[in-house]
Enzyme design. Structure first.
Site, short mmCIF file in Angstrom:
data_model
loop_
_atom_site.label_atom_id
_atom_site.label_comp_id
_atom_site.label_asym_id
_atom_site.label_seq_id
_atom_site.Cartn_x
_atom_site.Cartn_y
_atom_site.Cartn_z
N SER A 18 8.75 3.49 16.97
CA SER A 18 7.46 3.01 17.49
C SER A 18 7.67 2.53 18.92
CB SER A 18 6.96 1.86 16.62
OG SER A 18 6.71 2.34 15.33
N LEU A 19 7.40 3.39 19.89
CA LEU A 19 7.70 3.07 21.28
C LEU A 19 6.55 2.27 21.92
CD1 LEU A 19 10.11 3.77 23.11
CD2 LEU A 19 8.74 5.64 24.03
N HIS A 20 5.39 2.88 21.99
CA HIS A 20 4.12 2.22 22.37
C HIS A 20 4.02 1.70 23.81
CE1 HIS A 20 3.35 2.66 18.19
NE2 HIS A 20 3.91 1.55 17.77
N CYS B 224 5.48 -8.10 6.80
CA CYS B 224 6.49 -7.54 7.72
C CYS B 224 7.27 -8.67 8.39
CB CYS B 224 5.83 -6.66 8.78
SG CYS B 224 7.05 -5.88 9.87
N CYS C 69 2.84 8.21 2.27
CA CYS C 69 3.28 7.12 3.15
C CYS C 69 3.60 5.90 2.28
CB CYS C 69 2.15 6.82 4.13
SG CYS C 69 2.50 5.40 5.17
N CYS D 205 -2.40 1.01 8.31
CA CYS D 205 -1.49 -0.11 8.15
C CYS D 205 -2.19 -1.43 7.76
CB CYS D 205 -0.80 -0.27 9.51
SG CYS D 205 0.77 -1.04 9.45
N GLU E 61 0.80 -1.21 0.00
CA GLU E 61 0.00 0.00 0.00
C GLU E 61 0.84 1.26 0.00
OE1 GLU E 61 -1.99 -0.53 3.62
OE2 GLU E 61 -2.79 -2.45 2.97
N CYS F 155 -0.88 -4.73 15.24
CA CYS F 155 -0.71 -4.30 13.85
C CYS F 155 -1.17 -5.39 12.89
CB CYS F 155 0.76 -3.96 13.60
SG CYS F 155 1.12 -3.65 11.87
N GLY G 211 5.75 -3.04 6.47
CA GLY G 211 7.12 -3.51 6.57
C GLY G 211 7.99 -2.78 7.56
N CYS H 298 4.10 -7.32 15.62
CA CYS H 298 3.53 -6.50 16.68
C CYS H 298 2.05 -6.87 16.81
CB CYS H 298 3.69 -5.02 16.35
SG CYS H 298 5.43 -4.61 16.10
N1 SAH Z 1 7.43 -1.12 10.80
C1 SAH Z 1 7.61 0.24 11.10
C2 SAH Z 1 6.88 1.19 10.17
C3 SAH Z 1 5.50 0.82 9.72
S1 SAH Z 1 4.17 0.92 10.89
C4 SAH Z 1 7.25 0.53 12.54
O1 SAH Z 1 6.66 -0.33 13.18
O2 SAH Z 1 7.59 1.61 13.01
C5 SAH Z 1 3.90 2.67 11.11
C6 SAH Z 1 3.27 3.02 12.46
O3 SAH Z 1 1.90 2.59 12.55
C7 SAH Z 1 4.00 2.36 13.61
O4 SAH Z 1 4.20 3.27 14.67
C8 SAH Z 1 3.04 1.28 14.01
O5 SAH Z 1 3.26 0.86 15.32
C9 SAH Z 1 1.70 1.95 13.79
N2 SAH Z 1 0.56 1.03 13.69
C10 SAH Z 1 0.53 -0.24 13.24
N3 SAH Z 1 -0.72 -0.75 13.30
C11 SAH Z 1 -1.51 0.21 13.82
C12 SAH Z 1 -2.89 0.29 14.14
N4 SAH Z 1 -3.72 -0.74 13.90
N5 SAH Z 1 -3.38 1.44 14.66
C13 SAH Z 1 -2.54 2.49 14.86
N6 SAH Z 1 -1.22 2.48 14.59
C14 SAH Z 1 -0.70 1.35 14.07
FE1 SF4 Z 2 5.84 -4.60 11.29
FE2 SF4 Z 2 5.70 -2.05 12.07
FE3 SF4 Z 2 3.48 -3.59 11.96
FE4 SF4 Z 2 5.35 -4.03 13.84
S1 SF4 Z 2 4.07 -2.16 13.60
S2 SF4 Z 2 4.34 -5.60 12.60
S3 SF4 Z 2 7.22 -3.58 12.75
S4 SF4 Z 2 4.73 -2.95 10.24
#
Ligand code: SAH
Ligand code: SF4
Length: 415
Positions: free
Chosen positions: A270-272, A150, A143, A390, A130, A157, A216, A154
Site C-alpha cells: 500500500s504505497l499511496h 488493525c 478477500c 475495508c 469481514e 482507512c 488488519g 492509516c
Molecule cells: N493492512 C493491509 C491490508 C488491508 S487494506 C494494507 O494496508 O495493505 C487493503 C487495501 O485497501 C490497502 O491498500 C488499503 O490502503 C486500502 N484501503 C483502506 N481503506 C480504503 C478506503 N476507504 N478506500 C480505498 N482503499 C482503502
Molecule cells: Fe490497517 Fe491496512 Fe487500514 Fe492501514 S490500510 S489501517 S494497515 S487495514
C-alpha cells in the site's frame, strides 16, 4: 513449519508507539479445539494423543486432510474412510468448526460479503471481521481478514480508526476460505474426489484467487498468516496456487522478505504517496519504515520477476495525492522494480475527511502510468450497495439491533 494446537502468542510490538496499537486480547483455545488450519505435523501429533499408532499416522493425516480440504467435511461422521472408532475418538477431543457467519449481504453485482463472528476472551463476548467474495469473468476472488481491527492507523482507512482487539489464528484464516466454499457450494463433489484437485473436474473453482486485503495488517500477525496461507495453498487440499494468493501490507519491512521465503505468495504494498512527507501523514507506519527502505524491500522481494510482479496499491484521494506530477513521480519511484500499479478509488466512510478523486483525474493519472509501460488497472468499485470496502459492513451492522440482525440473517438464508 508447524502449527501448534495451543493458543498462539500475540506478536510483541517491541517498539509500539503512537503509530501502532497493541492487541488487547489473546485468542483462548476452546476446550475442544478445531482441527481446521493446523499443519500436517500438528495433526499427526493430535492423532498420537488419541492413541493412533505412529505407523498409521501419515496415512490418517492424508485422509483427514482430503476430507477437510477437498470435500469440505464439517463433521467427523462424514469421514467414511476412517474407522468408526477413530471418528468417535476424534469427535470426543476435536471439532472441525469454521467461524460463524453473523450476516451475509449480496450485492446486485454478485459480490457477497460475510460478517464473521469470532470468539472473544474466555467467557466474554465475540468479535467480528469481514470476508468478501468478488466474482469476475473467468475468476473469483476472496478477500480475507488477518486481524480484528488493525495495528495501524492509516488516516483514510476505516479499519484504522478501530482499536485492535486480537490477531486471527491460522484456523480462523483458513476458516474464512472454508466458509466461503461452504456458502458458494464450491467443494469437490463426492463423485469427482479422485480427480485432480486443481478444479472440480468439469468446472473451474468459484474461488480461484485469495487476497489478504480485508481487516488488519497481515505482517503484524506473521506466524498465523504464514501457517494459514500455507494450508490454503496446499496442493492436496484447498489448493489455491501461491501465484493466485496476494498478501497486502502497509509496509512492515522486517517481515516482507520473510513473506517471500516462508509463504511465497504475491506481494502487494500500500504505497499511496510518493514523498515521505505525505506518506507519513497517510500511512503513519512510514515514519518507522520510510519509502526508500520500503522500495528496496520490494526490489529484493524473494522470487520477484516480470512474471511475479509486486503490486503497488495507490488510493486516489482528491487534491491530496492525485496530481499528474504525483503520477510521474510514482513512475520514477518504482523504476527498476517489476511492478503493477493498482489505482483504488477512495471509498468514503462516515466521518472520513477525504474525497475520491474525480474520474477524469483518475483516467489521466492512469494514462501516465500506462504510457510508462506499467499495467495500471483501476480497481472497479464492487459491491458499493453493500458497502463492500475495508471495515464498512462491520460498522453498518454494528448499528443494527439484534432483531434487525436476525432479519438480515434470515434474508441471507432464504437466498
Ligand atoms: N493492512 C493491509 C491490508 C488491508 S487494506 C494494507 O494496508 O495493505 C487493503 C487495501 O485497501 C490497502 O491498500 C488499503 O490502503 C486500502 N484501503 C483502506 N481503506 C480504503 C478506503 N476507504 N478506500 C480505498 N482503499 C482503502
Ligand atoms: Fe490497517 Fe491496512 Fe487500514 Fe492501514 S490500510 S489501517 S494497515 S487495514
Amino acid at each position: 513449519m508447524t502449527t501448534s494446537l495451543a493458543a498462539p502468542e500475540t506478536n510483541s510490538l517491541a517498539s509500539a508507539s503512537l503509530i501502532e496499537k497493541r492487541p488487547s486480547e489473546q485468542y483462548v483455545a476452546p476446550a475442544k479445539p478445531s482441527l481446521v488450519g493446523v499443519s500436517r505435523a500438528a495433526l499427526a501429533e493430535a492423532l498420537g494423543a488419541i492413541g493412533v499408532p505412529e505407523r498409521q499416522r501419515r496415512m490418517r493425516v492424508q485422509q483427514i486432510w482430503h476430507w477437510l480440504y477437498v470435500r469440505g467435511a464439517d463433521h467427523f461422521d462424514e469421514m467414511t474412510t476412517l474407522s468408526k472408532d477413530l471418528r468417535l475418538a476424534l469427535a470426543q477431543r476435536f471439532i472441525l468448526a469454521r467461524p460463524d457467519i453473523a450476516a451475509e449481504q449480496i450485492s446486485v453485482d454478485g459480490t457477497r460479503k460475510w460478517l464473521i463472528r469470532l470468539p472473544g476472551e474466555a467467557g466474554g463476548g465475540c468479535h467480528e471481521v469481514e470476508c468478501v467474495y468478488i466474482p469476475e469473468t473467468g475468476r473469483g476472488t476472496l478477500c480475507i481478514s488477518s486481524q480484528v481491527g488493525c495495528t495501524l492507523n492509516c488516516t483514510f482507512c476505516h479499519t484504522g480508526t478501530q482499536r485492535l482487539v486480537r490477531n486471527l489464528t491460522a484456523g480462523e484464516i483458513v476458516g474464512q476460505v472454508m466458509l466461503a466454499r461452504d456458502q458458494l457450494g464450491d467443494w469437490t463433489p463426492a463423485e469427482k474426489h479422485n480427480l485432480p484437485v486443481a478444479g472440480h473436474g468439469d468446472r473451474p473453482r468459484l474461488i480461484s484467487n485469495v487476497v489478504m486485503m480485508g481487516m488488519g495488517e497481515p505482517l503484524y500477525n506473521f506466524d498465523a498468516v504464514r501457517d494459514g496461507l500455507n494450508v490454503v495453498a496446499d496442493g492436496d487440499g484447498l489448493s489455491v496456487s501461491k501465484r493466485r494468493i496476494t498478501l497486502s501490507t502497509s509496509g512492515v519491512i522486517p517481515n516482507i522478505a520473510r513473506a517471500g521465503t516462508e509463504i511465497g505468495v504475491m506481494l502487494a504494498v500500500s504505497l499511496h504517496a510518493v514523498t515521505d512527507e505525505l506518506r507519513d501523514a497517510l500511512v503513519p507506519l512510514n515514519r518507522k519504515y520510510p519509502l526508500r527502505d520500503l522500495l528496496d524491500a520490494c526490489r529484493n522481494y524473494p522470487g520477484v520477476s516480470n512474471a511475479r510482479r509486486v503490486t503497488f496499491e495507490y488510493v486516489m484521494l482528491k487534491g491530496v495525492n492525485d496530481s499528474l506530477a504525483d503520477a510521474r513521480a510514482l513512475v520514477r519511484l518504482v523504476k527498476g522494480i517489476p511492478a503493477k500499479i493498482n489505482l483504488i478509488p477512495f471509498n468514503p466512510w462516515p466521518g472520513s475527511t477525504y474525497e475520491c478523486s474525480d474520474w477524469q483525474q483518475i483516467e489521466k493519472f492512469s494514462e501516465i502510468i500506462f504510457n510508462a509501460g506499467y499495467a495500471s488497472p483501476v480497481r472497479t468499485p464492487r459491491g458499493r450497495d453493500i458497502l463492500a470496502a475495508c471495515g464498512q459492513l462491520k460498522s453498518a451492522t454494528e448499528k443494527l439491533s439484534a432483531h434487525e440482525r436476525l432479519a438480515l440473517r434470515a434474508m441471507a438464508m432464504t437466498d
